[in-house]
Scaffold this motif. Structure first.
Motif, PDB file in Angstrom:
ATOM      1  N   PRO A 103      10.792   3.564   9.456  1.00  0.00           N
ATOM      2  CA  PRO A 103       9.994   2.609  10.041  1.00  0.00           C
ATOM      3  C   PRO A 103      10.725   2.051  11.728  1.00  0.00           C
ATOM      4  CG  PRO A 103      11.421   1.430   8.933  1.00  0.00           C
ATOM      5  CD  PRO A 103      11.709   2.649   8.620  1.00  0.00           C
ATOM      6  N   HIS A 104       9.357   1.922  12.103  1.00  0.00           N
ATOM      7  CA  HIS A 104       9.299   1.486  13.715  1.00  0.00           C
ATOM      8  C   HIS A 104       8.431  -0.162  14.225  1.00  0.00           C
ATOM      9  CE1 HIS A 104       9.460   1.147  18.201  1.00  0.00           C
ATOM     10  NE2 HIS A 104      10.587   1.574  18.290  1.00  0.00           N
ATOM     11  N   HIS A 105       9.019  -1.007  14.612  1.00  0.00           N
ATOM     12  CA  HIS A 105       7.840  -2.166  15.432  1.00  0.00           C
ATOM     13  C   HIS A 105       9.035  -2.551  17.163  1.00  0.00           C
ATOM     14  CE1 HIS A 105       6.251  -6.019  16.113  1.00  0.00           C
ATOM     15  NE2 HIS A 105       4.947  -5.757  15.516  1.00  0.00           N
ATOM     16  N   TRP A 106       8.533  -2.026  17.605  1.00  0.00           N
ATOM     17  CA  TRP A 106       9.232  -2.761  18.857  1.00  0.00           C
ATOM     18  C   TRP A 106       9.761  -4.035  18.615  1.00  0.00           C
ATOM     19  CZ3 TRP A 106      10.165   1.315  21.831  1.00  0.00           C
ATOM     20  CH2 TRP A 106       8.882   2.759  21.603  1.00  0.00           C
ATOM     21  N   PHE A 155       4.870   0.486   1.528  1.00  0.00           N
ATOM     22  CA  PHE A 155       4.328  -0.317   2.560  1.00  0.00           C
ATOM     23  C   PHE A 155       4.075  -2.040   2.188  1.00  0.00           C
ATOM     24  CE2 PHE A 155       2.504  -1.651   6.666  1.00  0.00           C
ATOM     25  CZ  PHE A 155       3.355  -1.093   8.010  1.00  0.00           C
ATOM     26  N   ASP A 156       4.918  -2.860   2.666  1.00  0.00           N
ATOM     27  CA  ASP A 156       4.405  -4.054   2.705  1.00  0.00           C
ATOM     28  C   ASP A 156       3.036  -4.249   3.572  1.00  0.00           C
ATOM     29  OD1 ASP A 156       4.179  -6.815   3.491  1.00  0.00           O
ATOM     30  OD2 ASP A 156       5.940  -7.538   2.866  1.00  0.00           O
ATOM     31  N   GLU A 157       2.442  -4.817   3.106  1.00  0.00           N
ATOM     32  CA  GLU A 157       1.113  -4.517   4.598  1.00  0.00           C
ATOM     33  C   GLU A 157       1.487  -5.965   5.311  1.00  0.00           C
ATOM     34  OE1 GLU A 157      -3.159  -5.228   2.770  1.00  0.00           O
ATOM     35  OE2 GLU A 157      -2.030  -2.348   1.436  1.00  0.00           O
ATOM     36  N   GLY A 165       1.431  -3.608  12.849  1.00  0.00           N
ATOM     37  CA  GLY A 165       1.830  -3.244  13.253  1.00  0.00           C
ATOM     38  C   GLY A 165       3.235  -2.750  14.085  1.00  0.00           C
ATOM     39  N   TYR A 166       3.303  -2.521  12.750  1.00  0.00           N
ATOM     40  CA  TYR A 166       4.737  -1.473  12.502  1.00  0.00           C
ATOM     41  C   TYR A 166       4.164   0.321  12.647  1.00  0.00           C
ATOM     42  CZ  TYR A 166       9.006  -3.745  11.009  1.00  0.00           C
ATOM     43  OH  TYR A 166       9.269  -5.073  11.049  1.00  0.00           O
ATOM     44  N   THR A 221       0.557  -1.493   0.306  1.00  0.00           N
ATOM     45  CA  THR A 221       0.136   0.135  -0.201  1.00  0.00           C
ATOM     46  C   THR A 221       0.956   0.815   0.357  1.00  0.00           C
ATOM     47  OG1 THR A 221      -0.974  -1.269   1.373  1.00  0.00           O
ATOM     48  CG2 THR A 221      -1.217   1.104   1.533  1.00  0.00           C
ATOM     49  N   GLU A 222       0.441   1.888  -0.590  1.00  0.00           N
ATOM     50  CA  GLU A 222       1.100   3.026  -0.703  1.00  0.00           C
ATOM     51  C   GLU A 222       0.878   4.785   0.129  1.00  0.00           C
ATOM     52  OE1 GLU A 222       2.754   6.480  -3.560  1.00  0.00           O
ATOM     53  OE2 GLU A 222       0.439   6.630  -3.797  1.00  0.00           O
TER      54      GLU A 222
END
Length: 79
Positions: free
Chosen positions: A31-34, A55-57, A61-62, A10-11
Motif C-alpha cells: 500500500p502507498h499514500h504520499w 482493503f479498508d474503504e 486515496g491509497y 472491499t476485496e
C-alpha cells in the motif's frame, strides 16, 4: 469498547503483469499514500500472477504498488 461504526472493506483483486504482458509470480504488493509510512507488503502474487487482499474503504486515496526482482514498480490507484 468497539466503535459503533463498522469497518467497511472491499476485496481488491488483480493480476500482476510484466511489460511483455505475462504474469509475474511472486510479485509483492504494497500500500502507498504520499506522506504516510510505507508498511510491509500486503500480499504476494501467486504462480499465475493473481493476488487478492481486503482493503479498508476508509483509506481512500491509497495506491497499491507491485514489484518483483528484475522489474520496476507498477501501481494502480485505489479509490
Amino acid at each position: 469498547a468497539k466503535d459503533a461504526k463498522a469497518e467497511k472493506t472491499t476485496e481488491v483483486k488483480g493480476t500482476v503483469l510484466g511489460p511483455d504482458g505475462k504474469p509475474v509470480p511472486g510479485a509483492k504488493l504494497f500500500p502507498h499514500h504520499w506522506g504516510k509510512p510505507f508498511p510491509g507488503p500486503l500480499t504476494a502474487a501467486d504462480q499465475s500472477g493473481a493476488f487478492a487482499f481486503p482493503f479498508d474503504e476508509s483509506l481512500r486515496g491509497y495506491s497499491v504498488l507491485a514489484t518483483a526482482p528484475g522489474y520496476g514498480i507498477g501501481w494502480a490507484y485505489l479509490y
